[in-house]
Design a protein around this motif. Structure first.
Motif, PDB file in Angstrom:
ATOM      1  N   SER A  57       0.848  -1.200   0.000  1.00 16.21           N
ATOM      2  CA  SER A  57       0.000   0.000   0.000  1.00 16.21           C
ATOM      3  C   SER A  57       0.880   1.245   0.000  1.00 16.21           C
ATOM      4  N   ALA A  58       0.377   2.273  -0.698  1.00 16.14           N
ATOM      5  CA  ALA A  58       1.148   3.493  -0.951  1.00 16.14           C
ATOM      6  C   ALA A  58       1.480   4.237   0.331  1.00 16.14           C
ATOM      7  N   ALA A  59       2.663   4.859   0.322  1.00 17.18           N
ATOM      8  CA  ALA A  59       3.100   5.664   1.465  1.00 17.18           C
ATOM      9  C   ALA A  59       2.360   6.997   1.414  1.00 17.18           C
ATOM     10  N   GLY A 318      -0.933   7.726 -10.998  1.00 19.41           N
ATOM     11  CA  GLY A 318      -1.756   7.625  -9.788  1.00 19.41           C
ATOM     12  C   GLY A 318      -3.113   8.296  -9.985  1.00 19.41           C
ATOM     13  N   SER A 319      -4.146   7.715  -9.323  1.00 28.45           N
ATOM     14  CA  SER A 319      -5.506   8.221  -9.543  1.00 28.45           C
ATOM     15  C   SER A 319      -5.682   9.662  -9.074  1.00 28.45           C
ATOM     16  N   ILE A 320      -4.847  10.097  -8.125  1.00 31.85           N
ATOM     17  CA  ILE A 320      -4.975  11.470  -7.606  1.00 31.85           C
ATOM     18  C   ILE A 320      -3.821  12.343  -8.109  1.00 31.85           C
ATOM     19  N   CYS A 321      -3.050  11.826  -9.067  1.00 29.10           N
ATOM     20  CA  CYS A 321      -1.803  12.474  -9.470  1.00 29.10           C
ATOM     21  C   CYS A 321      -2.003  13.337 -10.718  1.00 29.10           C
ATOM     22  N   ILE A 322      -1.525  14.558 -10.669  1.00 27.30           N
ATOM     23  CA  ILE A 322      -1.635  15.441 -11.836  1.00 27.30           C
ATOM     24  C   ILE A 322      -0.251  15.889 -12.320  1.00 27.30           C
ATOM     25  N   SER A 359       5.212  -2.087  -9.539  1.00 24.54           N
ATOM     26  CA  SER A 359       4.436  -1.154 -10.358  1.00 24.54           C
ATOM     27  C   SER A 359       3.556  -0.326  -9.428  1.00 24.54           C
ATOM     28  N   ASP A 360       3.800   0.973  -9.392  1.00 21.74           N
ATOM     29  CA  ASP A 360       3.156   1.849  -8.403  1.00 21.74           C
ATOM     30  C   ASP A 360       2.186   2.823  -9.062  1.00 21.74           C
ATOM     31  N   GLY A 361       0.896   2.698  -8.716  1.00 21.06           N
ATOM     32  CA  GLY A 361      -0.113   3.681  -9.134  1.00 21.06           C
ATOM     33  C   GLY A 361      -0.779   3.356 -10.451  1.00 21.06           C
ATOM     34  N   GLY A 362      -2.001   3.885 -10.602  1.00 21.54           N
ATOM     35  CA  GLY A 362      -2.704   3.771 -11.873  1.00 21.54           C
ATOM     36  C   GLY A 362      -3.340   2.413 -12.116  1.00 21.54           C
ATOM     37  N   LEU A 363      -3.451   1.597 -11.068  1.00 22.15           N
ATOM     38  CA  LEU A 363      -4.113   0.294 -11.241  1.00 22.15           C
ATOM     39  C   LEU A 363      -5.592   0.509 -10.920  1.00 22.15           C
ATOM     40  N   MET A 382      -0.515   0.218  -4.415  1.00 19.46           N
ATOM     41  CA  MET A 382      -1.764   0.914  -4.732  1.00 19.46           C
ATOM     42  C   MET A 382      -2.149   1.884  -3.621  1.00 19.46           C
ATOM     43  N   GLY A 383      -2.776   2.980  -4.047  1.00 18.56           N
ATOM     44  CA  GLY A 383      -3.274   3.962  -3.097  1.00 18.56           C
ATOM     45  C   GLY A 383      -4.783   3.880  -2.987  1.00 18.56           C
ATOM     46  N   LYS A 384      -5.446   4.176  -4.101  1.00 18.04           N
ATOM     47  CA  LYS A 384      -6.915   4.248  -4.089  1.00 18.04           C
ATOM     48  C   LYS A 384      -7.545   2.944  -3.589  1.00 18.04           C
ATOM     49  N   TYR A 385      -7.038   1.840  -4.064  1.00 17.76           N
ATOM     50  CA  TYR A 385      -7.582   0.521  -3.694  1.00 17.76           C
ATOM     51  C   TYR A 385      -7.670   0.396  -2.165  1.00 17.76           C
ATOM     52  N   PRO A 406     -12.264  10.088   2.259  1.00 10.77           N
ATOM     53  CA  PRO A 406     -11.382  11.083   1.633  1.00 10.77           C
ATOM     54  C   PRO A 406     -10.084  10.419   1.141  1.00 10.77           C
ATOM     55  N   TYR A 407      -9.556  10.908   0.056  1.00  8.22           N
ATOM     56  CA  TYR A 407      -8.290  10.378  -0.490  1.00  8.22           C
ATOM     57  C   TYR A 407      -7.563  11.535  -1.166  1.00  8.22           C
ATOM     58  N   TRP A 408      -6.369  11.844  -0.711  1.00 11.11           N
ATOM     59  CA  TRP A 408      -5.643  12.972  -1.293  1.00 11.11           C
ATOM     60  C   TRP A 408      -4.202  12.584  -1.618  1.00 11.11           C
ATOM     61  N   GLY A 409      -3.657  13.222  -2.659  1.00  9.58           N
ATOM     62  CA  GLY A 409      -2.301  12.940  -3.106  1.00  9.58           C
ATOM     63  C   GLY A 409      -1.263  13.516  -2.161  1.00  9.58           C
ATOM     64  N   GLU A 410      -0.102  12.905  -2.148  1.00  9.23           N
ATOM     65  CA  GLU A 410       0.995  13.414  -1.314  1.00  9.23           C
ATOM     66  C   GLU A 410       1.546  14.719  -1.878  1.00  9.23           C
ATOM     67  N   GLY A 411       1.230  15.000  -3.140  1.00  4.35           N
ATOM     68  CA  GLY A 411       1.688  16.257  -3.731  1.00  4.35           C
ATOM     69  C   GLY A 411       0.636  17.362  -3.651  1.00  4.35           C
ATOM     70  N   SER A 412      -0.423  17.130  -2.883  1.00  4.16           N
ATOM     71  CA  SER A 412      -1.458  18.166  -2.714  1.00  4.16           C
ATOM     72  C   SER A 412      -1.075  19.066  -1.549  1.00  4.16           C
ATOM     73  N   GLU A 432       0.495  22.443  -7.231  1.00  3.03           N
ATOM     74  CA  GLU A 432       0.235  21.119  -6.667  1.00  3.03           C
ATOM     75  C   GLU A 432       0.475  20.042  -7.712  1.00  3.03           C
ATOM     76  N   GLU A 433       0.806  18.832  -7.230  1.00  3.74           N
ATOM     77  CA  GLU A 433       0.926  17.698  -8.157  1.00  3.74           C
ATOM     78  C   GLU A 433      -0.087  16.613  -7.827  1.00  3.74           C
ATOM     79  N   GLY A 434      -0.930  16.901  -6.822  1.00  7.51           N
ATOM     80  CA  GLY A 434      -1.936  15.910  -6.453  1.00  7.51           C
ATOM     81  C   GLY A 434      -3.230  16.597  -6.105  1.00  7.51           C
ATOM     82  N   VAL A 435      -4.313  15.848  -6.168  1.00  8.06           N
ATOM     83  CA  VAL A 435      -5.615  16.437  -5.854  1.00  8.06           C
ATOM     84  C   VAL A 435      -6.161  15.858  -4.548  1.00  8.06           C
TER      85      VAL A 435
HETATM   86  P1  RVP Z   1      -3.325   5.000  -7.131  1.00  6.65           P
HETATM   87  O1  RVP Z   1      -3.153   3.590  -6.652  1.00  6.65           O
HETATM   88  O2  RVP Z   1      -3.661   5.080  -8.587  1.00  6.65           O
HETATM   89  O3  RVP Z   1      -4.287   5.763  -6.287  1.00  6.65           O
HETATM   90  O4  RVP Z   1      -1.893   5.693  -7.024  1.00  6.65           O
HETATM   91  C1  RVP Z   1      -1.132   5.735  -5.840  1.00  6.65           C
HETATM   92  C2  RVP Z   1       0.237   6.282  -6.174  1.00  6.65           C
HETATM   93  O5  RVP Z   1       0.133   7.625  -6.670  1.00  6.65           O
HETATM   94  C3  RVP Z   1       1.181   6.413  -5.004  1.00  6.65           C
HETATM   95  O6  RVP Z   1       1.778   5.210  -4.619  1.00  6.65           O
HETATM   96  C4  RVP Z   1       2.200   7.413  -5.534  1.00  6.65           C
HETATM   97  O7  RVP Z   1       3.169   6.814  -6.343  1.00  6.65           O
HETATM   98  C5  RVP Z   1       1.349   8.316  -6.393  1.00  6.65           C
HETATM   99  N1  RVP Z   1       1.016   9.584  -5.738  1.00  6.65           N
HETATM  100  C6  RVP Z   1       0.796   9.840  -4.432  1.00  6.65           C
HETATM  101  N2  RVP Z   1       0.520  11.148  -4.306  1.00  6.65           N
HETATM  102  C7  RVP Z   1       0.601  11.655  -5.532  1.00  6.65           C
HETATM  103  C8  RVP Z   1       0.410  13.054  -5.901  1.00  6.65           C
HETATM  104  O8  RVP Z   1      -0.001  13.864  -5.093  1.00  6.65           O
HETATM  105  N3  RVP Z   1       0.679  13.373  -7.138  1.00  6.65           N
HETATM  106  N4  RVP Z   1       0.886  10.691  -6.411  1.00  6.65           N
END
Ligand code: RVP
Length: 503
Positions: A57-59, A318-322, A359-363, A382-385, A406-412, A432-435
């Motif tokens: 699971s994602a950090a 990543g699902s929250i990654c921009i 493989s990290d993210g986007g699954l 995975m993060g969202k999962y 709630p689910y937010w990116g580490e780059g938000s 920002e790089e995350g939502v």
């Molecule tokens: P997902 O599983 O698609 O939700 O993606 C999780 C992954 O997205 C994390 O493991 C990390 O690599 C990436 N991430 C986390 N925060 C951000 C961001 O704010 N852009 N991106």
């Protein structure tokens, strides 16, 4: 002018796996999902760490807290506790996982005998637990006076203003055990006495923990539990390239099992410098991964210069990654996995050293997971999962009759705000790089994972493989046309649920 590669950036949905010969041996129960989580020389040595299932699971703040780490380790995978928090708090989360005694649960639903029944009902709804410990002052480890369960009252019939002491079962009528009892003895008592819950009480009469009949069955249902050599649950921890020395020291003291640099772009001298310093200090006593990369060059740089144990792949999927929208940097996740896996295999041929890749993210669904593994990933992150699961660190909320988390990116800004005591608001971010988002509530992790794992095992039987190593060597994957994608869904039939909503 820029060099334009003869390559298209592709995602997992653009591929399908061909079935291979399924023999009578290819049964889901014969499939092993065990994967190495540290580099090693196959046939000469064992990897220093394994995962029992290829999931991590994602950090992230909204994903990997202690409760999720415990739930995931019980299924066989590993959480990386996020590093976007003060060092002591991260170390405390790691310690909580390591101290978790399977079966002995710290009571999270507690009340005092003078509180009204309505308060007990509210606690039960908030925690989702029907057993409430009644302690002298409502504290978790205070003197135990009795237990209140939902069988002791009828919510809409009994008076909610009357105190809990009018309803609960007092200690003298309860079966309990003294602290120090083994889990085996405790479950033996539950079995013999036909009880659901056994309070464990210390020598001063205070509540130590609770043992539940349900947990015994859960434990039996989780044969792949991932533990260290002292049978404690397994947990990973993320590091950054700033305070890594101080942070690693605290996390090693807390006994984290795996470490990983958490960076959206790991193809950097910063990461290699940090990795070298940690190796100089701790040698091979720590298992250290890094990333993220999306190219063979990035992989080789981190492995050769940084001596990393595993490498994570993925930028911008990543699902929250921009990141791709904001900086124009990244690569389709499937293409990134294919290229890095090819480089990993070349590196193995040259050196005899196998470096696991993640493989990290986007699954976005279970088939994406299967595809990532078939294309060469050893495990996925995975993060969202996991954010959707009951055990993720956020509170679920009700919006128009549906439950969300709630689910937010580490780059938000929200995630970066943890260090505002150091920097200006938002950590000095200009963009920002995350939502900051919401995901549908997905219920307890175990049930969801059982479905995913069943699909993974079933696919592997169709492909005719019994291990992920065989999957890498034998999977035949084809690219799909857009018309094949249409054909893959349901076509020319009316689905019953759609007919009903259209009526
Ligand atoms: P997902 O599983 O698609 O939700 O993606 C999780 C992954 O997205 C994390 O493991 C990390 O690599 C990436 N991430 C986390 N925060 C951000 C961001 O704010 N852009 N991106």
């Amino acid at each position: 002018m820029a060099k334009i590669l003869e390559d298209i950036s592709r995602t997992f949905d653009e591929y399908l796996i061909l079935p291979g010969l399924t023999t009578k041996e290819h049964l889901p129960s014969n499939v092993s999902l065990r994967v190495p989580a540290a580099k090693f020389r196959p046939e000469k040595e064992e990897p220093a760490r394994y995962l029992e299932i290829p999931f991590s699971s994602a950090a992230m703040q909204s994903v990997s807290g202690s409760d999720l780490a415990i739930a995931l380790a019980r299924k066989g995978g590993c959480s990386f506790i996020f590093c976007s928090q003060p060092i002591e708090e991260q170390a405390a989360m790691v310690r909580k996982v390591k101290e978790h005694k399977a079966g002995f649960v710290d009571s999270d639903s507690n009340i005092s005998p003078d509180d009204p029944l309505s308060e007990a009902i509210a606690i039960s709804k908030r925690t989702g637990h029907s057993t409430i410990a009644v302690t002298e002052d409502g504290g978790r480890h205070s003197r135990l006076l009795g237990i209140l369960t939902d069988k002791d009252y009828w919510e809409f019939k009994d008076d909610p203003d009357r105190p809990v002491k009018d309803y609960f079962t007092p200690l003298k009528r309860l079966v309990w055990a003294p602290e120090g009892v083994s889990l085996e003895e405790a479950t033996g008592i539950l079995h013999r006495e036909k009880k659901e819950c056994l309070p464990i009480i210390d020598k001063n009469g205070n509540l130590a923990s609770l043992v539940f009949r349900k947990d015994y069955f859960d434990h039996k249902a989780n044969p792949y539990e991932l533990t260290d050599n002292r049978k404690r649950l397994f947990v990973g921890a993320a590091l950054n390239t700033h305070d890594y020395l101080e942070r690693a020291e605290a996390l090693i003291a807390a006994e984290a099992d795996l470490f990983c640099f958490d960076s959206s772009d790991g193809y950097s001298e910063w990461q290699v410098a940090a990795a070298k310093e940690l190796r100089a200090r701790y040698g091979r006593s720590i298992v250290l991964g890094g990333g993220n990369v999306v190219s063979g060059d990035g992989f080789r740089y981190l492995v050769e210069e940084g001596d990393l144990d595993f490498v994570k792949i993925g930028i911008g999927g990543g699902s929250i990654c921009i990141t791709r929208e904001q900086k124009g940097i990244g690569r389709g996740q499937a293409s990134a996995v294919v290229e890095v896996a090819a480089e990993r295999d070349r590196y193995f041929e040259e050196t005899g050293i196998y470096v696991p890749i993640c493989s990290d993210g986007g699954l976005n669904n279970d088939t994406n997971i299967i595809m990532a593994l078939a294309l060469g990933a050893d495990f996925v992150m995975m993060g969202k999962y996991f954010a959707m699961a009951e055990e993720s660190p956020t509170q679920k909320l009700n919006y128009r009759g549906m439950l969300y988390k709630p689910y937010w990116g580490e780059g938000s800004v929200r995630a970066r705000n943890w260090q505002r005591y150091k920097d200006e608001e938002g950590g000095g971010m200009l963009f920002e790089e995350g939502v900051d988002a919401y995901v549908p509530y997905g219920g307890p992790l175990s049930e969801k994972m059982d479905t995913t794992l069943a699909k993974l095992r079933a696919s592997m039987c169709n492909i005719g493989v019994l291990s992920l190593d065989e999957l890498h060597r034998q999977a035949q994957v084809v690219r799909v046309s857009s018309m094949t994608l249409v054909e893959s869904g349901t076509t020319r039939v009316e689905q019953f649920d759609r007919m009903r909503t259209e009526q």
